[in-house]
Design a protein around this motif. Structure first.
Motif, PDB file in Angstrom:
ATOM      1  N   GLY A 187      -0.156  -1.330   5.196  1.00  0.00           N
ATOM      2  CA  GLY A 187      -1.511  -1.831   5.053  1.00  0.00           C
ATOM      3  C   GLY A 187      -1.616  -3.097   4.238  1.00  0.00           C
ATOM      4  N   ARG A 204      -6.227  -1.521  10.706  1.00  0.00           N
ATOM      5  CA  ARG A 204      -6.340  -0.849   9.391  1.00  0.00           C
ATOM      6  C   ARG A 204      -6.289   0.656   9.548  1.00  0.00           C
ATOM      7  N   THR A 216      -1.292  -7.850   9.136  1.00  0.00           N
ATOM      8  CA  THR A 216      -1.122  -6.594   8.406  1.00  0.00           C
ATOM      9  C   THR A 216       0.256  -6.003   8.618  1.00  0.00           C
TER      10      THR A 216
END
Length: 491
Positions: free
Chosen positions: A72, A484, A67
């Motif tokens: 993101g 995340r 990531t």
């Protein structure tokens, strides 16, 4: 260490280390480091070099293994880690320990490798702490040489190899091979590139990727001799000032992670104590920066050396942020006028402000003998008592290291146009080793919230903080969820 090589010794320790054997204080320090580095990445995302790196990596757009923080988006393991590490260095906002800036590979490398190799929270912490211990020792053995601090970018070769080997689950033989392959070509950064170009942001990033690749090659059987670190033509002979073996003999006994220090302002650590004084005086007396006649700062030779090295690359209002991160005069002037020093003071429109440069010209710096002596007294670098007149050597003794502190002290006097003066001094910067743990944790939490407020909603921010403080309880899927949570829904 018997007759084994340094890399064999490291590999044996790395492969055998278990989370339960790491002291609790070291684990908690590692959590602070995660918060600090992710905050630095968020801040770097909005910088000019950060935007350039992000645009470039998006063009590569291959793979979806790891990531990009804070965007993101998904990218390949190598590309995501390169981007994240570059953002972390873009504003010199990273943490440091004795002796090195390890967070780019220790924190960001461990998190990215955990995404790829299904690492749990405990495995992230173990890999991160392993990298701190290896990287700090590599920096320490080079103390007094031609390179310093972030210019010890070779430590990210070792750390990239170490975190990847650990999270892949390589055995001792392949782990040692990874460490040796990583050092086939250690870098020697140029001062002009470091102080004068935005390419500095790539120093840690490019090397941690090379270290990661070394571990991946080793996993598939690429072999290496055991002496790239300490052979006749190895790293020790060409780079080190102090011997390797005593430094690594203390693995698992002496924890350099305990010396972690955190920057609460963008820029070199050697400016921090002076800025603590300036902003404390600002808050106490509500000083109007436009009415300051002069600022006089007395500090250690480290601060003066930093200022001297960066001076040739200053270009006034056209200066790059990478140069200004080492300019105490600019940093103090911007802080006095804006009542803060954050990533915002290094945006192009802020750098072009003529009033800041006028005030910076009235900031005067000199060496302070008292702070210089305290710095020497707090260092594990000591003369050999059995050899009068000898050069200082590193003393790898837990008692000495525990008594050490980041004594980058400064004394500040601010004189106003009406003749009033205000003075303050500070020996150890806020959030640096030598300050109480609880104080450092509070400063790190404040930094995280301050630098993520533009990209994370409050509930997402608090979720990330909570997950980091309980990361040892997270499984592999929850580690991905944590990453995340550190990414914006709006960027």
């Amino acid at each position: 260490m018997s007759n084994e090589s340094v890399t064999q010794h490291i590999a044996q320790w790395l492969c055998g280390l278990r989370f339960e054997s790491i002291p609790r204080r070291i684990v908690e320090e590692a959590k602070n480091q995660i918060l600090s580095m992710i905050a630095a990445v968020h801040a770097g995302h909005f910088s000019e070099p950060g935007r350039a790196v992000s645009r470039t990596v998006r063009e590569w757009a291959s793979g979806k293994d790891a990531t990009l923080v804070p965007a993101g988006e998904k990218a390949s393991f190598h590309h995501a880690l390169l981007a994240n590490a570059a953002l972390g260095m873009a504003l010199d906002y990273d943490d440091y320990l004795f002796a090195g800036h390890t967070g780019h590979s220790a924190v960001l490398g461990s998190l990215a490798a955990a995404e790829v190799y299904n690492g749990s929270g405990r495995e992230v912490l173990v890999a991160q702490i392993v990298a701190n211990e290896i990287g700090g020792r590599l920096g320490a053995v080079c103390l007094g040489g031609p390179l310093n601090g972030q210019m010890w970018s070779f430590l990210h070769l070792a750390n990239g190899a170490a975190v990847t080997a650990r999270l892949q689950g390589l055995d001792e033989e392949k782990t040692a091979a990874a460490l040796n392959l990583a050092f086939v070509q250690p870098p020697h950064p140029l001062r002009a590139g470091f102080f004068g170009t935005e390419g500095k942001a790539l120093l840690a990033a490019s090397n941690v990727i090379s270290g990661v690749q070394a571990a991946q090659f080793a996993a598939h059987g690429l072999r290496a001799p055991t002496d790239t670190w300490e052979g006749d033509d190895g790293f020790e002979r060409l780079f080190a000032v102090h011997p390797l073996r005593p430094a690594f003999a203390t693995l698992g006994q002496l924890w350099l992670t305990e010396t972690l220090s955190y920057k609460i302002y963008p820029g070199c650590a050697y400016i921090d104590a002076a800025l603590d004084c300036v902003l404390s005086l600002q808050r106490q007396h509500n000083i109007d920066g436009r009415k300051v006649k002069a600022v006089r700062i007395a500090a250690t030779p480290l601060t003066l050396g930093m200022e001297a090295w960066s001076a040739p690359y200053l270009r006034g209002q056209e200066s790059l942020p990478v140069t200004l991160n080492f300019s105490l005069a600019y940093s103090v002037a911007a802080a006095l006028l804006d009542k803060e020093l954050t990533a915002r003071q290094f945006l192009p429109e802020r750098i072009h402000d003529a009033a800041t440069w006028s005030l910076a010209s009235r900031v005067h710096l000199e060496v302070d003998d008292r702070f210089t002596q305290r710095l020497q007294e707090s260092s594990p670098l000591r003369p050999d008592p059995t050899r009068p007149g000898s050069q200082p050597t590193l003393i790898w003794d837990a008692r000495i290291l525990q008594a050490a502190r980041m004594a980058f002290g400064a004394r500040v006097q601010i004189e106003l146009e009406n003749g009033r003066t205000f003075e303050a001094e500070q020996e150890v910067p806020f959030a640096a080793y030598g300050r109480p743990f609880d104080d450092r944790r509070k400063h790190v939490e404040d930094k995280f919230r301050r630098e993520t407020r533009y990209t994370l909603r409050k509930e997402r921010m608090e979720k990330a903080v909570d997950m980091i403080f309980h990361i040892e309880d997270l499984n592999a899927a929850q580690v991905r969820e944590l990453i995340r949570a550190c990414c914006s829904e709006r960027v």
